[in-house]
Design a protein around this motif. Structure first.
Motif, PDB file in Angstrom:
ATOM      1  N   ASN A 109       0.077   9.862  -5.778  1.00  0.00           N
ATOM      2  CA  ASN A 109       0.794  10.852  -5.041  1.00  0.00           C
ATOM      3  C   ASN A 109       1.978  11.763  -5.909  1.00  0.00           C
ATOM      4  O   ASN A 109       1.566  12.750  -6.715  1.00  0.00           O
ATOM      5  CB  ASN A 109       0.787  10.911  -3.299  1.00  0.00           C
ATOM      6  CG  ASN A 109      -0.088  10.513  -3.247  1.00  0.00           C
ATOM      7  OD1 ASN A 109      -1.270  11.395  -2.905  1.00  0.00           O
ATOM      8  ND2 ASN A 109       0.603  10.359  -1.266  1.00  0.00           N
ATOM      9  N   LEU A 142      -6.343   6.022   1.104  1.00  0.00           N
ATOM     10  CA  LEU A 142      -6.045   5.307   0.597  1.00  0.00           C
ATOM     11  C   LEU A 142      -6.548   3.036   1.054  1.00  0.00           C
ATOM     12  O   LEU A 142      -7.401   2.513  -0.177  1.00  0.00           O
ATOM     13  CB  LEU A 142      -4.984   4.613   0.457  1.00  0.00           C
ATOM     14  CG  LEU A 142      -4.296   3.554  -1.133  1.00  0.00           C
ATOM     15  CD1 LEU A 142      -4.903   3.534  -2.689  1.00  0.00           C
ATOM     16  CD2 LEU A 142      -2.461   3.739  -0.786  1.00  0.00           C
ATOM     17  N   LEU A 167       0.726   4.291  -2.177  1.00  0.00           N
ATOM     18  CA  LEU A 167       0.742   5.265  -2.105  1.00  0.00           C
ATOM     19  C   LEU A 167       1.220   6.492  -3.272  1.00  0.00           C
ATOM     20  O   LEU A 167       0.849   7.603  -3.490  1.00  0.00           O
ATOM     21  CB  LEU A 167       0.444   5.790  -0.649  1.00  0.00           C
ATOM     22  CG  LEU A 167       0.210   7.134   0.392  1.00  0.00           C
ATOM     23  CD1 LEU A 167      -1.209   7.318  -0.050  1.00  0.00           C
ATOM     24  CD2 LEU A 167       0.309   6.510   2.147  1.00  0.00           C
ATOM     25  N   GLN A 226       0.895  -1.058  -0.278  1.00  0.00           N
ATOM     26  CA  GLN A 226       0.537  -0.227  -0.199  1.00  0.00           C
ATOM     27  C   GLN A 226       0.333   1.331  -0.370  1.00  0.00           C
ATOM     28  O   GLN A 226       0.249   2.675  -0.726  1.00  0.00           O
ATOM     29  CB  GLN A 226      -1.070  -0.467   1.323  1.00  0.00           C
ATOM     30  CG  GLN A 226      -2.040  -0.998   0.987  1.00  0.00           C
ATOM     31  CD  GLN A 226      -3.581  -0.352   1.963  1.00  0.00           C
ATOM     32  OE1 GLN A 226      -3.390   0.094   2.618  1.00  0.00           O
ATOM     33  NE2 GLN A 226      -4.106  -0.958   1.713  1.00  0.00           N
ATOM     34  N   GLN A 227       2.436   0.522   0.760  1.00  0.00           N
ATOM     35  CA  GLN A 227       2.530   2.321   0.941  1.00  0.00           C
ATOM     36  C   GLN A 227       3.309   2.259  -0.681  1.00  0.00           C
ATOM     37  O   GLN A 227       3.512   3.787  -1.041  1.00  0.00           O
ATOM     38  CB  GLN A 227       4.176   2.173   1.895  1.00  0.00           C
ATOM     39  CG  GLN A 227       4.860   3.708   1.729  1.00  0.00           C
ATOM     40  CD  GLN A 227       4.367   4.452   2.731  1.00  0.00           C
ATOM     41  OE1 GLN A 227       3.300   4.464   2.745  1.00  0.00           O
ATOM     42  NE2 GLN A 227       4.578   6.105   1.526  1.00  0.00           N
ATOM     43  N   ARG A 267      -2.637   8.150   3.999  1.00  0.00           N
ATOM     44  CA  ARG A 267      -2.857   6.119   3.963  1.00  0.00           C
ATOM     45  C   ARG A 267      -4.168   5.736   4.349  1.00  0.00           C
ATOM     46  O   ARG A 267      -4.250   4.715   3.576  1.00  0.00           O
ATOM     47  CB  ARG A 267      -1.893   5.941   5.151  1.00  0.00           C
ATOM     48  CG  ARG A 267      -1.444   4.449   5.344  1.00  0.00           C
ATOM     49  CD  ARG A 267      -0.744   4.170   6.595  1.00  0.00           C
ATOM     50  NE  ARG A 267       0.787   5.198   6.086  1.00  0.00           N
ATOM     51  CZ  ARG A 267       1.734   4.278   5.846  1.00  0.00           C
ATOM     52  NH1 ARG A 267       1.583   2.906   4.880  1.00  0.00           N
ATOM     53  NH2 ARG A 267       2.855   4.466   5.089  1.00  0.00           N
TER      54      ARG A 267
END
Length: 190
Positions: A43, A62, A39, A35-36, A59
């Motif tokens: 972005n 998302l 993200l 997920q990071q 975070r």
């Protein structure tokens, strides 16, 4: 997912331009990305498209979107499994390309209705639309079956004509009953 009513405000993800949202959906489907990573990638895309800084995803935003999409995806996978089980019970009964296309449109509409329901749990799903879609699919399937029966009748009529011509053919010039039997078997007019 919570059952808390919302103020009807669209999420940041919903406000993203379509190309960025498609990329986000593709990244979420790609099971290799964290997920990071997603993200950071989204972005970066928001920044590259010169969108305002307040459009950047958090975070938690998302995570809410990913959870919502996964919930809908789970429902769709279950629906597909049930559909496949039902289709396998039909065996070799035909479904035309048009029927398949209509059923796929129906699935898409159902997906959209499920998305709306997930976004606004207090909003009612249009059951009438779902019923109408299923009735249309049923009618299309009946038309496909009727068309298939007609094709089968035409093929049978052609085979009967070929059988009659073969029977009328005299046994001469190397044509024997065994040859005729082999031809009947090859053509499937036994």
């Amino acid at each position: 997912m919570t059952d808390k009513p919302t103020r009807g405000r669209r999420s940041k993800v919903d406000l993203l331009p379509e190309p960025i949202r498609r990329e986000l959906d593709a990244m979420l489907r790609d099971g290799r990305l964290t997920q990071q990573d997603i993200l950071d990638g989204i972005n970066d895309l928001i920044e590259q498209h010169n969108l305002p800084e307040d459009m950047q995803l958090s975070r938690s935003g998302l995570n809410r979107y990913a959870t919502r999409i996964e919930s809908i995806g789970k429902d769709l996978r279950e629906l597909r499994e049930v559909s496949n089980a039902l289709v396998s019970q039909l065996g070799d009964k035909p479904t035309g390309d048009l029927s398949r296309m209509i059923l796929e449109i129906g699935r898409t509409q159902l997906f959209k209705a499920m998305m709306r329901q997930a976004e606004s749990p207090n909003e009612e799903v249009d059951i009438g639309m779902v019923k109408d879609a299923m009735l249309a699919a049923q009618r299309l399937e009946a038309a496909a079956m009727s068309s298939h029966r007609r094709e089968k009748e035409i093929r049978q009529q052609l085979l009967d004509e070929q059988r009659a011509k073969l029977e009328a053919m005299p046994n001469q010039g190397g044509v024997t009953e065994e040859t005729k039997a082999a031809i009947r078997e090859a053509l499937g007019i036994v």
